[in-house]
Design an enzyme around this catalytic site. Structure first.
Site, short mmCIF file in Angstrom:
data_model
loop_
_atom_site.label_atom_id
_atom_site.label_comp_id
_atom_site.label_asym_id
_atom_site.label_seq_id
_atom_site.Cartn_x
_atom_site.Cartn_y
_atom_site.Cartn_z
CB SER A 260 30.00 -53.78 59.29
OG SER A 260 29.33 -52.72 59.90
CD GLU B 174 25.22 -57.18 55.86
OE1 GLU B 174 25.09 -55.93 55.94
OE2 GLU B 174 24.43 -57.97 56.40
CD GLN C 275 26.47 -58.83 64.77
OE1 GLN C 275 26.46 -57.78 64.15
NE2 GLN C 275 27.53 -59.28 65.40
CG HIS D 37 22.35 -54.70 67.16
ND1 HIS D 37 21.99 -54.08 68.33
CD2 HIS D 37 23.39 -53.98 66.65
CE1 HIS D 37 22.77 -53.02 68.51
NE2 HIS D 37 23.62 -52.93 67.51
CB ALA E 188 25.28 -46.92 45.02
N GLY E 189 26.32 -48.58 48.14
CA GLY E 189 26.56 -48.28 49.55
C GLY E 189 28.03 -47.93 49.74
CG ASP F 236 19.22 -57.87 45.30
OD1 ASP F 236 18.45 -58.56 46.00
OD2 ASP F 236 18.98 -56.68 45.01
CB ALA G 54 31.37 -52.06 49.99
NE ARG H 130 26.83 -55.20 67.45
CZ ARG H 130 26.86 -54.44 66.37
NH1 ARG H 130 26.69 -54.99 65.18
NH2 ARG H 130 27.04 -53.15 66.46
O1 FUM Z 1 24.90 -50.51 66.90
C1 FUM Z 1 25.33 -49.99 65.89
O2 FUM Z 1 25.52 -48.78 65.78
C2 FUM Z 1 25.64 -50.85 64.78
C3 FUM Z 1 26.86 -50.83 64.31
C4 FUM Z 1 27.32 -51.95 63.52
O3 FUM Z 1 26.53 -52.86 63.25
O4 FUM Z 1 28.50 -51.98 63.20
#
Ligand code: FUM
Length: 565
Positions: free
Chosen positions: A384, A368, A229, A231, A11-12, A210, A14, A275
């Protein structure tokens, strides 16, 4: 028996967007989520959502957005999917605004944007630094308005298959611990990421992969799972995210000498390179002795208190709470941290689980947990949220169309037997000193030590073997809380089973790719090798572990180029 034409799992953003679209097509929609919908991890998305709406004074266009995305992906993204997303993005943002999302406005009262990494122009629409939360709540209102059945705090334990088609799910009502089948003509997996396979991670504790594991277990391939990824700006102590929007608004990254070190690594984009590039630069600074206590510094002070408190209030509060740093006054130590899984369940642009050589009719995925593939080797920030909305909508529409043309398949109540036996196995084992929590932590440490920003053969082998060992230990662990009512220990044990299997897929996929591309940087194969590796990794479930195959990348108009920022 419970049944729906279309059942959305997760329920996010997407999941909600898929549910709204399927409902609009006039079919009966159910949604199932292991947490209350607005506690879904999309809630944690901060910086914004991308769309090129041709901002005044710039030549920006959907084609430039698409090219930036292809370049960001290090040419591993499928260009048909990227084109579809970038073309439809403006419509999706405007629709969100019409539903009630209060996006930031510029001084003329028009929708305003901010810069984000890897983007040629400012095209990120935002709500301060709580964009995911703002959108999630608005979509939830739409679900409530539609009055569809939402199974809150139910956990899906397996997909029900009949003649190669997906015809429903087995799920546990967490409140009672009871397992029940839910019949569906179409199932849409929107269960989000798997971040907690790594420790620490920016992801919520619920991000345990899941949906990916459920699909993998019924024969769907997981694509490009080596692409994880990191960040660039996460807090050292707990891995929490400080949004890229800080750099989008103009924040600097500094090393211990006070230098803006990105000048060495990405002279034209500086802090707003993609990133993977920024995270590698930070890690290099740290490893070469120019870090500050295992971190580098994010310096926002020059933006001024007013801008920080208007546009970045959440990270101001977060940095103060977690590290006791007031970002209006001092730089905050940050480092690269696990954030996102680019890979996932292989789908086509309609959200169908379909890999060309095969498909699973009745099964769809978006967000995702899916790999359509927009992000390829590296996702651009704020793509995303866009993917969740665009491909959530597409998957919901396709699932509804399919459901209109098929009948329900009979499912016996006994279909829960296998999962019931699995749960009984966990509960009936005698007390074990080894625990689910310990195995989960060791898994997270293993992946974070060996599958992070820089990788090599030895580390990845170690991870693969260690995860095999953890799986053996898992097979002997018991759930020491023996009750069935809201048994979170049981839930964690079931999640860990998924996580261990996916950890193995990530390690095997990473070992297989003998080049460096996007987030997958190998010290033993430092270059991108288009001749041999311009292809997707497909991992199928075999009896002894993942079976690795490959799939060509879909190219439409952007052949590979050297990637510099
Ligand atoms: O840095 C962020 O606000 C992350 C955004 C994202 O992963 O799209």
């Amino acid at each position: 028996m419970l049944q729906h034409d279309v059942l959305i799992v997760g329920a996010g953003l997407a999941g909600m967007r898929a549910a709204i679209e399927a409902f609009r097509q006039g079919v009966d929609v159910g949604m199932i989520s292991k947490v209350h919908p607005v506690r879904s991890h999309s809630n944690a998305a901060q910086g914004g959502i991308n769309a090129s709406m041709g901002a005044e004074g710039t030549p920006d266009s959907w084609e430039i957005h698409a090219f930036d995305t292809v370049k960001g992906s290090d040419w591993l993204g499928d260009q048909d999917a990227i084109e579809a997303m970038c073309q439809e993005a403006p419509m999706d943002i405007i629709e969100l605004e019409h539903m009630g999302v209060i996006f930031n406005r510029d001084e003329h009262g028009r929708l305003g944007t901010r810069n984000f990494g890897g983007a040629s122009y400012a095209r990120t629409f935002f709500v301060a630094d709580i964009t995911g939360q703002a959108i999630l709540h608005v979509l939830y209102e739409q679900l409530l308005k539609a009055g569809m059945r939402i199974y809150e705090e139910w956990f899906v334990t397996s997909l029900i298959m009949e003649d190669g088609r997906c015809v429903g799910v087995v799920a546990m009502e967490i409140l009672t611990g009871k397992l029940m089948p839910i019949r569906a003509k179409a199932v849409v997996l929107c269960t989000g990421g798997l971040g907690r396979i790594f420790e620490p991670s920016t992801n919520g504790l619920i991000c345990t992969g899941d949906g990916m594991a459920l699909a993998y277990r019924v024969g769907a391939p997981l694509m490009d799972m080596e692409m994880v990824q990191y960040h660039p700006t996460t807090l050292k102590s707990n891995g929490a995210l400080l949004t890229e929007a800080a750099r989008g608004e103009g924040a600097y990254l500094l090393n211990s000498r006070g230098e803006r070190f990105m000048a060495t690594y990405a002279p034209s984009k500086m802090e707003l390179a993609s990133r993977d590039v920024v995270s590698r630069a930070e890690q290099t600074e740290i490893e070469e002795g120019r870090g500050v206590d295992g971190c580098v510094l994010l310096d926002i002070r020059h933006l001024g208190r007013d801008l920080i408190m208007t546009r970045l209030p959440y990270i101001h509060e977060l940095a103060l709470d977690v590290t006791n740093v007031d970002i209006t006054k001092d730089p905050v130590p940050i480092r690269p941290g696990m954030h996102y899984q680019m890979g996932g369940i292989k789908t086509n642009v309609q959200g169908e689980v379909n890999w060309g050589a095969g498909s699973i009719p009745g099964l769809y995925a978006a967000g995702e947990c899916a790999c359509v593939s927009i992000h390829g080797g590296n996702r651009l920030g704020a793509n995303s949220l866009l993917e969740t909305v665009t491909f959530g909508r597409r998957a919901g529409a396709s699932a509804a169309r399919y459901a209109k043309n098929v009948d329900f398949t009979p499912v016996s109540e006994g279909v829960t037997g296998r999962d019931e036996a699995r749960i009984r196995g966990l509960m009936d084992r005698p007390y074990s000193a080894d625990t689910v929590a310990r195995i989960r932590l060791e898994l997270g440490k293993t992946t974070n030590d060996n599958l992070a920003v820089f990788r090599n053969q030895e580390g990845m082998y170690y991870a693969l073997n260690k995860i095999k060992e953890l799986r053996e230990r898992y097979a002997k662990v018991s759930v020491n809380d023996k009750g069935r009512i809201f048994n979170t220990s049981l839930l964690f044990a079931l999640e860990l089973d998924f996580m261990l299997e996916l950890g193995e897929v990530i390690s095997a996929s990473a070992l297989n790719r003998k080049e460096s591309r996007g987030a997958h940087y190998r010290r033993d194969f430092k270059d991108r090798d288009d001749q041999n590796w311009l292809k997707h990794t497909l991992a199928f479930r075999g009896t002894e572990g993942p079976l690795i195959e490959s799939l060509p990348v879909t190219m439409t108009r952007w052949p590979p180029e050297k990637r510099v920022y």
